[in-house]
Design an enzyme around this catalytic site. Sequence first.
Site, PDB file in Angstrom:
ATOM      1  N   SER A 145       0.792  -1.237   0.000  1.00 52.36           N
ATOM      2  CA  SER A 145       0.000   0.000   0.000  1.00 52.36           C
ATOM      3  C   SER A 145       0.821   1.282   0.000  1.00 52.36           C
ATOM      4  O   SER A 145       0.278   2.354  -0.255  1.00 52.36           O
ATOM      5  CB  SER A 145      -0.932   0.029   1.209  1.00 52.36           C
ATOM      6  N   TYR A 189      -3.156  -3.431 -10.320  1.00 50.79           N
ATOM      7  CA  TYR A 189      -2.980  -2.973  -8.934  1.00 50.79           C
ATOM      8  C   TYR A 189      -2.111  -3.951  -8.130  1.00 50.79           C
ATOM      9  O   TYR A 189      -1.219  -3.543  -7.395  1.00 50.79           O
ATOM     10  CB  TYR A 189      -4.366  -2.775  -8.307  1.00 50.79           C
ATOM     11  N   VAL A 206       1.011  -3.466   4.194  1.00 46.40           N
ATOM     12  CA  VAL A 206       0.947  -4.731   4.939  1.00 46.40           C
ATOM     13  C   VAL A 206       2.277  -5.467   5.017  1.00 46.40           C
ATOM     14  O   VAL A 206       2.420  -6.381   5.828  1.00 46.40           O
ATOM     15  CB  VAL A 206      -0.091  -5.729   4.367  1.00 46.40           C
ATOM     16  N   LYS A 261       0.471   3.471  -2.915  1.00 46.36           N
ATOM     17  CA  LYS A 261      -0.770   4.204  -3.234  1.00 46.36           C
ATOM     18  C   LYS A 261      -0.574   5.712  -3.407  1.00 46.36           C
ATOM     19  O   LYS A 261      -1.019   6.282  -4.404  1.00 46.36           O
ATOM     20  CB  LYS A 261      -1.854   3.904  -2.189  1.00 46.36           C
ATOM     21  N   TYR A 268      -4.179   3.933   7.866  1.00 47.71           N
ATOM     22  CA  TYR A 268      -5.385   3.166   8.205  1.00 47.71           C
ATOM     23  C   TYR A 268      -6.143   3.860   9.331  1.00 47.71           C
ATOM     24  O   TYR A 268      -6.231   5.091   9.358  1.00 47.71           O
ATOM     25  CB  TYR A 268      -5.034   1.720   8.591  1.00 47.71           C
TER      26      TYR A 268
HETATM   27  N1  GLN Z   1      -1.847  -5.589  -1.983  1.00 47.08           N
HETATM   28  C1  GLN Z   1      -2.433  -5.329  -0.707  1.00 47.08           C
HETATM   29  C2  GLN Z   1      -3.958  -5.386  -0.779  1.00 47.08           C
HETATM   30  O1  GLN Z   1      -4.582  -4.732  -1.570  1.00 47.08           O
HETATM   31  C3  GLN Z   1      -1.987  -4.018  -0.199  1.00 47.08           C
HETATM   32  C4  GLN Z   1      -2.684  -3.646   1.060  1.00 47.08           C
HETATM   33  C5  GLN Z   1      -1.880  -2.892   2.018  1.00 47.08           C
HETATM   34  O2  GLN Z   1      -0.656  -2.814   1.977  1.00 47.08           O
HETATM   35  N2  GLN Z   1      -2.574  -2.335   2.985  1.00 47.08           N
HETATM   36  O3  GLN Z   1      -4.559  -6.132  -0.057  1.00 47.08           O
END
Ligand code: GLN
Length: 610
Positions: free
Chosen positions: A67, A192, A262, A70, A244
């Site tokens: 993430s 993605y 994550v 993003k 988050y």
């Molecule tokens: N590829 C992961 C997902 O979409 C990324 C999520 C994350 O890092 N929070 O579930």
Amino acid sequence: MAGTGAGPIEQLLEEVWQEASLRDEGEVATYIPELARIEPDVFGLGLATLDGQVYTAGTLVPFTIQSVSKPYVYALALADRGSAALEERVGSEPTGDPFNSIALDAVTGRASNPMVNAGAIVTSAMVGGADRAEQFDRILTGLSAFAGRDLGVDEAVFDSERVTGDRNRAIAYLMRSAGLLDADVDAQVELYFRQCAVLVTARDLAVMAATLANAGVNPVTGDQVVPRDVVPLVLTVMATCGMYDYAGEWLYRVGLPAKSGVSGGVSAALPGQLGLGLHSPRLDARGNSVRGVAAAQLLSERLGMHMLLPSERQRSGLRRTYRADAVRSRRGRPRAHRELLDAEASAIVVHELVGDEGFASTELLVRAVLSDAQPARWRVLDLRRVTRIDTAAETLLSSLVAQLEADGVSVSVVEPRLPQPRSALRWLPGTVHRFLDADAALEWCETALLHERGVDDDLPSDLVPLRQVDLLDGLPEWAVQAIEERVTSRVITDGAVVFDEGDPADGLYFVAAGQVASDVRMKNLSGRRRLSTIAAGSSFGELALVDGSTRSTRIVALEPTICYVLSPESFDELRHRDPASAAELVMAISRSLSHRLRSSTADVAAFEDL
Ligand code: GLN
């Protein structure tokens, strides 16, 4: 530091690393099976400055960006498509829901923000490119440009997420049904997933954040990765939605726009200062890296990095204010004009500004001008030493100028020595007079004042007799006559050099008609600098007569000029034949030198702030 061990920054990072390493709670994310294979206790830190210095501590292993991609892909999409196109599909509102919730904003029907999966999937879809392959190429090259090196993809993690990523497909289907995605859902979600599988290190995350902190310019490579105006939009969503459901508390405790993922990465930016990259895979209950959060908080405390810490009060940009009755231009003028200026030139005021002009410094100037009890007919804003003029300064200065002009004040500006001074001042009304230095502006204002008082500033066309030359003012008639008998006349054509720097002294000059200028060659700069203009009724070259040394300035005729010249030989002869007259002349020269010294002392004393 050249090979002599750790400097204070390395030491600080090391201490923070040690302290945060004590935290061993938390679990590695396992919902993407391949992520579970990572060593849970690796821990790396990076700090990148805005001039491209990167400090690191701990272990810098590559991991998938997840993430943390993003905000950077959001920046690329903003650069490619513009904010209006993105705003149709993605908002900027934090949600209380998990990052992977299958929901759209209840009111707007858009994805809530680009930091949750729904928003991130739409954002990837909007990155420029004719097809998915071109779009991914843009994403990979863009993320690489942020990191300042070519990044690769972890195909195993990508496959692993593709096989298990039904939740993200569900989000994408929801968005397609809402008209937010037009593409083939599988292909879109894979774009993605591939973006999430790009491999980075904590050092890369630091450089990426530093690129945002540096207005879109990668401080290591110098490349403008995204336009400056997308940066505040990206930092805003990072600040409000990047961590988050910990975003609020993170901002409260750490105070930096940031994004976590994550796989345990965090990328955080302090605008105008630095970028941080952190990596440690164990996650807390909210999905943020336990050690990453702990280390960022320690660093923020020790370095006072909270972005909302009240910043240092901006130093006064108003260096000094002075009036032309105290500080005169270097233009030589007949005595009558000088006397008039002595009496009235307090109506000419110069405000000298230095450094960066922002809200605080410009407000100070505005207040000084508006509260000035003494009336002014001419105001000069001397911006020569100004290094930057920001939006607030432009807004305030242009309305100050408009108000002054409406009140009948004539406004002049001395242009700053910025790369493009004229375009930097494009916001100034055309009525403002522009000058390259304060002396030229002062001279212009003085002449304007003289004209307003009905004084014709043109030089007398008749020869000024020796007895009326300033230097000899007050000398007994017999002394003037003794000098008159020993001078010769010299006619100098327009533009001719009367004498040059380093020339042997050939005498004391009295200007009978016309005008000359004295200037010197600048030692460190190319070109010459004008020191003064000397008009009929004034004299020059007396120093060389006193100390016998060579000329210290150059004198050039500004128009056809006639001078009376007393040569060193004639002066010697006068001293022997008529010591009393010679003594009168020497006293006159001393008086004129001491007068000049006093007035330069007065100039210094007048350079005080209002
Ligand atoms: N590829 C992961 C997902 O979409 C990324 C999520 C994350 O890092 N929070 O579930």
